[in-house]
Design an enzyme around this catalytic site. Structure first.
Site, PDB file in Angstrom:
ATOM      1  N   LEU A 138     -34.801 -12.391  39.122  1.00  0.00           N
ATOM      2  CA  LEU A 138     -34.442 -11.807  37.823  1.00  0.00           C
ATOM      3  C   LEU A 138     -35.684 -11.342  37.071  1.00  0.00           C
ATOM      4  CD1 LEU A 138     -32.174 -11.123  35.882  1.00  0.00           C
ATOM      5  CD2 LEU A 138     -32.486 -13.368  34.813  1.00  0.00           C
ATOM      6  N   LYS A 139     -36.711 -12.184  37.093  1.00  0.00           N
ATOM      7  CA  LYS A 139     -37.967 -11.809  36.432  1.00  0.00           C
ATOM      8  C   LYS A 139     -38.492 -10.495  37.016  1.00  0.00           C
ATOM      9  CE  LYS A 139     -42.768 -13.448  36.146  1.00  0.00           C
ATOM     10  NZ  LYS A 139     -42.989 -13.532  34.692  1.00  0.00           N
TER      11      LYS A 139
ATOM     12  N   GLU B  44     -63.218 -22.850  27.975  1.00  0.00           N
ATOM     13  CA  GLU B  44     -62.115 -23.251  28.860  1.00  0.00           C
ATOM     14  C   GLU B  44     -61.829 -22.291  30.029  1.00  0.00           C
ATOM     15  OE1 GLU B  44     -58.627 -24.373  26.503  1.00  0.00           O
ATOM     16  OE2 GLU B  44     -59.890 -25.143  24.888  1.00  0.00           O
TER      17      GLU B  44
ATOM     18  N   TRP C 272     -45.073 -31.167  27.388  1.00  0.00           N
ATOM     19  CA  TRP C 272     -44.984 -30.002  28.255  1.00  0.00           C
ATOM     20  C   TRP C 272     -44.901 -30.398  29.730  1.00  0.00           C
ATOM     21  CZ3 TRP C 272     -49.058 -26.690  25.112  1.00  0.00           C
ATOM     22  CH2 TRP C 272     -48.480 -26.363  23.871  1.00  0.00           C
TER      23      TRP C 272
ATOM     24  N   GLU D 283     -43.147 -30.363  17.813  1.00  0.00           N
ATOM     25  CA  GLU D 283     -41.964 -29.850  18.514  1.00  0.00           C
ATOM     26  C   GLU D 283     -41.177 -30.926  19.235  1.00  0.00           C
ATOM     27  OE1 GLU D 283     -44.162 -26.891  20.758  1.00  0.00           O
ATOM     28  OE2 GLU D 283     -43.666 -27.947  22.605  1.00  0.00           O
TER      29      GLU D 283
ATOM     30  N   HIS E  25     -56.274 -30.108  16.837  1.00  0.00           N
ATOM     31  CA  HIS E  25     -55.768 -28.759  16.565  1.00  0.00           C
ATOM     32  C   HIS E  25     -54.263 -28.740  16.761  1.00  0.00           C
ATOM     33  CE1 HIS E  25     -54.947 -24.532  16.701  1.00  0.00           C
ATOM     34  NE2 HIS E  25     -54.396 -24.699  17.886  1.00  0.00           N
TER      35      HIS E  25
ATOM     36  N   HIS F  97     -52.317 -14.160  17.338  1.00  0.00           N
ATOM     37  CA  HIS F  97     -51.117 -13.677  18.032  1.00  0.00           C
ATOM     38  C   HIS F  97     -51.037 -12.158  18.020  1.00  0.00           C
ATOM     39  CE1 HIS F  97     -49.790 -17.730  18.471  1.00  0.00           C
ATOM     40  NE2 HIS F  97     -49.922 -17.941  17.189  1.00  0.00           N
TER      41      HIS F  97
END
Ligand code: GLN
Ligand code: ZN
Length: 772
Positions: free
Chosen positions: A26-27, A499, A576, A620, A656, A709
């Site tokens: 699908l992706k 990083e 996560w 979250e 953070h 963003h």
């Protein structure tokens, strides 16, 4: 109606299925369509093929009633927006010109028009597109997608049930459209929305639906009396219609609480409820309201959000207890299987003895069918499955992977003092000032620098064996050197190594900690065509060797300015990942914290003076019910303090978090006792700075002045303005200057220009402060 459904035999069902297909077809099709490589018809054919394969897979596994309408090219909440005609004004022309392109324009925006906002679907890692509703919203019904998919399924399998986002949840998930009057509450549109749902339900009935499922997960959250009244009213209205299928109102992710009494009295034929984890209390609650005599109960006893084999004996006993509480009891997963990977048997690199502990969608489907059979025909009918299940659970419980005595005794010996800095903040701040010698309004970044094409190519080369570890590390070092020399030239005060060695801030650490498993094919939809492979926290956690020290120390060797060591925090390492279900998450978090504490100690030993522990997921994973939040925040903040509490006074601890709304956890942020916190703030014009001030936050903070963003480069003047706004809330001695988040998704040209402007802004405002 088939003969089977007229009897009270237990049936098996699910509410939704992973959409992507075994090879993420699908992706590929959707992204191919965006790039013009796949036609609209080609995309539709791929989608139809994936749906067909999923239904046949479910039916072959013994699922009696398959879901329809849960499939989506992008997001099922966006599909609901289309179904009720709530297309925002700015997208209407595009949708009229071409419904498919208009659909993707709402999801992703175009050069001229902003997309719908995206946010997390309850406390999962799935993101939905937020409906925008205002007093002028006119709803119109468009049942085409739902009807077409039901028709497709009914041609293939004996029983199918359309699944829709319920009207109350739809409105509760919506936000006021831009331009709506302040305080506008989308729930006031309920009476306009219900006839549209009535019409869609009538169309589904006409197309052959015996049942339709209306998902109301919003009812497992704390709801006001007015919201509960809206739910009562909605199901009174929909239930009262003659031209409808039987209604199954579904809830999941937690217990129904006060909403149970409302739904139990509603004129609907069935409820689907979650009986796993924090929702287990639904059992007693259902008994307390007198059950659902004569009606259908779909019991979610297989956890739809984790990856562990079910305890079939335990589920059977829950199901037996439920038998007396409803006219019929059917078996399902607790929620849609959208939140788990497709098939554990596709995993090649997980040892067989561990693989048998895992259940992805395919395995969960089989468990559901087994449980339904066991409930209908007795445990003897599923004797083989029960024996295999007991053996798998026993091997998991007894495995040294699951229980490492060294980890357990260390965790048991943790004292309150371990999770506390030895000195009060004032003393630490003075020691850090002396050691670091930073100017007022010190500048820094959040950690990552752009992940360049060369870095991705180096990783691909390493995986493919085109370069060895030494060659790869050479490239990483070159990148670190470039990042350090840029920061020095730009005039930043506290540097980072950038990083470059991390493709993912959780996976990088998971691959280096004992107790985590990596999957090869464990893809789960995060949003749209973005899929992630969360690691699996399977066993006791320890750190065989330092994970980041080399890179940070190398960066520090190149400069006299302080280089900040950056780690992913324990709460985010759990949030996560798929977390083990055989012990409370707080215990797992404590193990991860102790492993990270070792890393912090080694960084400190290597001379690192500033150490940042990122916790972007702290908010979250906040439980949906307020009553459960203090318990969560207690273990979450303890895990952070255990990670960071062992350092000397002169070592500065940063944290953070990337969100602009944190009003409900500001006390928890204070409880972390970090010396410095950086937060997202640019878009909200420093609102968090004022919220921190209102709370009386006593330590240092860097509300972001650069919105990472967006590819936009903020001017120095703009950043300086934000700093001046920040200074109205936080005094200069405690204000830091940094971007909103890491720069890994940005390109070098814009990151470079933005950081140079950020430094210019800091210098300008410092000069203003120094002026008499
Ligand atoms: N240190 C991480 C980075 O800069 C933090 C990312 C995050 O907050 N999600 O990329
Ligand atoms: Zn962030």
């Amino acid at each position: 109606m088939t003969a089977k459904s007229a009897t009270a035999t237990t049936r098996s069902t699910v509410y939704g299925h992973p959409r992507q297909g075994p090879g993420r077809e699908l992706k590929k099709a959707v992204e191919g369509y965006w790039k013009g490589r796949v036609t609209a018809d080609g995309l539709r054919a791929t989608a139809a093929g994936l749906r067909r394969a999923a239904w046949l897979r479910l039916a072959a596994a013994g699922v009696d009633e398959v879901p329809t309408g849960d499939f989506s090219l992008y997001d099922h909440v966006l599909d609901t927006t289309v179904m009720v005609g709530a297309v925002p004004g700015r997208h209407r022309a595009a949708v009229a010109a071409d419904p498919l392109d208009g659909y993707f324009a709402m999801a992703r925006g175009t050069r001229d028009v902003a997309p719908l906002e995206m946010t997390k679907w309850f406390d999962t890692n799935y993101h939905y597109l937020v409906p925008e509703l205002g007093p002028d919203t006119v709803f119109t019904s468009d049942a085409a997608k739902q009807v077409a998919e039901l028709t497709e399924a009914l041609a293939l399998v004996p029983a199918a049930r359309p699944v829709l986002v319920g009207p109350v949840t739809y409105l509760l998930l919506a936000r006021p459209a831009p331009g709506a009057p302040a305080g506008f509450d989308p729930l006031t549109l309920l009476d306009r929305l219900l006839p549209v749902y009535g019409s869609v339900l009538a169309d589904l009935r006409a197309a052959g639906a015996e049942w339709a499922q209306l998902d109301e997960p919003a009812l497992v959250q704390d709801r006001t009396p007015a919201e509960l009244e809206a739910a009562r009213h909605a199901y009174q209205e929909l239930g009262g219609r003659a031209d409808r299928p039987k209604l199954l109102v579904a809830s999941y992710f937690d217990r129904l609480g006060e909403a149970l009494a409302v739904l139990a009295k509603a004129p609907v034929e069935g409820l689907a409820m979650d009986f796993t984890g924090p929702a287990a209390g639904n059992l007693e609650a259902l008994a307390a309201v007198g059950g659902l005599p004569g009606r259908r109960l779909v019991a979610g006893v297989v956890d739809g959000r984790n990856v562990w084999v079910n305890d079939l004996d335990r589920s059977l006993s829950t199901l037996r207890a439920l038998l007396g509480l409803a006219g019929r009891v059917d078996v399902s997963a607790s929620c849609s299987l959208l939140h788990v990977p497709l098939d554990a048997s596709a995993e090649r690199d997980i040892e067989p003895r561990i693989l048998r502990w895992l259940a992805f969608a395919a395995q969960k489907t089989a468990e559901i069918a087994t449980l339904a059979k066991g409930l209908s025909h007795g445990a003897a009918a599923i004797g083989g499955e029960l024996a295999a299940n007991r053996a798998a659970l026993a091997s998991r419980a007894a495995s040294p992977i699951t229980r490492d005595p060294a980890v357990r005794s260390r965790a048991a010996a943790v004292t309150g003092a371990d999770a506390r800095r030895a000195q009060p903040y004032g003393e630490r701040a003075a020691a850090q000032r002396d050691r670091l010698g930073l100017p007022v309004l010190p500048t820094t970044t959040v950690g990552s620098f752009p992940q360049t094409g060369e870095l991705r190519a180096a990783r691909a080369d390493l995986r493919a064996g085109r370069i060895g570890t030494a060659g790869y590390e050479e490239r990483v070092r070159a990148e670190i050197a470039a990042v350090v020399s840029f920061q020095e030239a730009a005039g930043l005060d506290v540097l980072v190594h950038g990083e470059p060695e991390r493709d993912d801030m959780v996976r990088y650490f998971a691959e280096r900690l004992t107790g985590y498993l990596a999957t090869g094919q464990g893809w789960v939809q995060s949003y749209g065509t973005r899929y992630v492979r969360p690691p699996i926290l399977a066993g006791d956690v320890s750190r065989p060797e330092p994970m980041t020290v080399r890179w940070t120390a190398y960066a520090q060797s190149l400069t006299d300015r302080p280089v900040k060591g950056v780690l992913t925090g324990p709460v985010t390492m759990l949030a996560w990942s798929f977390v083990r279900d055989d012990q409370p998450p707080g215990e797992t978090a404590r193990q991860v914290a102790l492993a990270l504490r070792d890393e912090v100690r080694d960084l400190e030993e290597a001379g690192t003076s500033v150490i940042q522990v990122d916790e972007p997921a702290l908010r979250e994973t906040l439980p949906l019910r307020a009553a459960d939040r203090p318990g969560y925040l207690a273990w979450a903040t303890e895990a952070f303090r255990l990670t960071t509490g062992g350092v000397r006074a002169a070592t500065q601890v940063h944290t953070h978090m990337c969100y602009a709304e944190f009003g409900d956890i500001v006390q928890a942020i204070d409880d972390l006792d970090a010396d410095v916190i950086s937060l997202e703030a640019a878009r909200s014009r420093m609102r968090v700075a004022h919220e921190l001030a209102a709370h009386g936050y006593p330590r240092e903070a860097g509300p972001g002045v650069y919105d990472i963003h967006s590819p936009r480069v903020p001017s120095a003047e703009e950043a300086a303005d934000l700093l001046r706004t920040g200074l109205r809330a936080i005094p200069a001695e405690r204000l830091w200057v940094n971007p909103d988040c890491g720069l890994k998704t940005r390109g070098w040209p814009e990151a470079r220009a933005s950081l140079e402007n950020l430094v210019t802004a800091a210098r300008a405002v410092r000069a203003e402060l120094a002026a008499p």
